[in-house]
Scaffold this active site. Structure first.
Site, mmCIF file in Angstrom:
data_model
loop_
_atom_site.group_PDB
_atom_site.id
_atom_site.type_symbol
_atom_site.label_atom_id
_atom_site.label_comp_id
_atom_site.label_asym_id
_atom_site.label_seq_id
_atom_site.Cartn_x
_atom_site.Cartn_y
_atom_site.Cartn_z
ATOM 1 N N HIS A 11 0.929 -0.972 -0.029
ATOM 2 C CA HIS A 11 -0.264 -0.250 0.049
ATOM 3 C C HIS A 11 0.810 1.022 0.448
ATOM 4 O O HIS A 11 2.437 1.388 0.769
ATOM 5 C CB HIS A 11 -0.908 0.197 1.209
ATOM 6 C CG HIS A 11 -0.342 -0.183 2.437
ATOM 7 N ND1 HIS A 11 0.834 1.155 3.048
ATOM 8 C CD2 HIS A 11 0.127 -0.997 3.516
ATOM 9 C CE1 HIS A 11 1.199 1.005 4.010
ATOM 10 N NE2 HIS A 11 1.003 -0.786 3.992
ATOM 11 N N GLU A 84 -2.508 -7.125 7.153
ATOM 12 C CA GLU A 84 -1.299 -6.539 7.700
ATOM 13 C C GLU A 84 -1.300 -8.402 9.046
ATOM 14 O O GLU A 84 -2.327 -8.317 9.313
ATOM 15 C CB GLU A 84 -0.651 -5.878 8.262
ATOM 16 C CG GLU A 84 0.504 -5.553 9.257
ATOM 17 C CD GLU A 84 1.743 -6.195 7.774
ATOM 18 O OE1 GLU A 84 1.759 -6.920 7.610
ATOM 19 O OE2 GLU A 84 2.775 -5.823 7.734
#
Length: 219
Positions: A11, A84
């Site tokens: 990201h 994550e």
């Protein structure tokens, strides 16, 4: 049959990335730089005509993936398995604070041991769940097609090593991805093969940054 490819894209930047704060599964948004990075990377990867764009459901990944999916003309699919690592009690701390509060865990992690930091997950656990999501989505990717998975630094490293069948004690050898940089894997008759690591719109990392510590994969 022509091989398929998987791109693991990290990201764009967040304020916590810029400030060196550990995010884990905290849902921190892109900052202005991160949004600009997402706009830059979208047409670059869309030009490869991905058949599937898959994203973590955390906003920093989803907002990176949204312009890419739009540019590619494919629907965006979100899957929480691409989140994550859960970093438990480390989340919200700086690396210095984590080292001070959890010195043994921190030392083991820096030595390359796949410890569940803060009582959370290991790289292996995160990589395994991410690869399960990627393999399911690959069922919709034709021969010679491409799947882009928009995820996070630690999860990208875990997924890469699970797909390459690398044993966890050797994972430290793979550097973490910078924001909006990517790794490419290509199908081979013996499994998955690494084709590119750490590619991105900015080319080489600024050599001035080499004087600092190695980039960590799960901040």
């Amino acid at each position: 049959m022509a091989p398929r490819r998987v791109v693991l894209l990290r990201h764009g930047r967040t304020g916590d990335n810029a400030g060196g704060r550990i995010q884990g599964q905290l849902d921190t948004p892109l900052d202005d730089v991160g949004r600009a990075q997402a706009r830059v990377v979208a047409p670059l990867l869309a030009a490869a005509r991905p058949a599937v764009v898959l994203s973590s459901d955390l906003s920093r990944a989803r907002d990176t993936a949204t312009p890419l999916a739009a540019a590619a003309g494919v629907p965006l699919r979100c899957d929480p398995r691409l989140r994550e690592l859960d970093l438990g009690r480390w989340q919200g701390l700086t690396s210095e604070q984590a080292q001070e509060r959890y010195p043994r865990e921190h030392a083991a992690w820096r030595d390359g041991v796949d410890v569940p930091r803060g009582g959370g997950e290991t790289y292996l656990q995160a990589g395994t769940r991410a690869v399960a999501a990627i393999r399911e989505a690959l069922a919709e990717v034709p021969a010679a097609g491409l799947l882009v998975a928009v995820t996070h630094g630690g999860t990208a490293r875990g997924a890469l090593c699970v797909l390459l069948e690398v044993e966890p004690p050797q994972w430290w050898r793979f550097a973490g991805l910078a924001n909006t940089c990517w790794t490419v894997l290509v199908e081979h008759r013996h499994g998955w093969r690494l084709e590119a690591l750490g590619a991105g719109p900015g080319g080489l990392v600024d050599p001035a940054s080499w004087a600092g510590p190695p980039r960590e994969a799960a901040l």
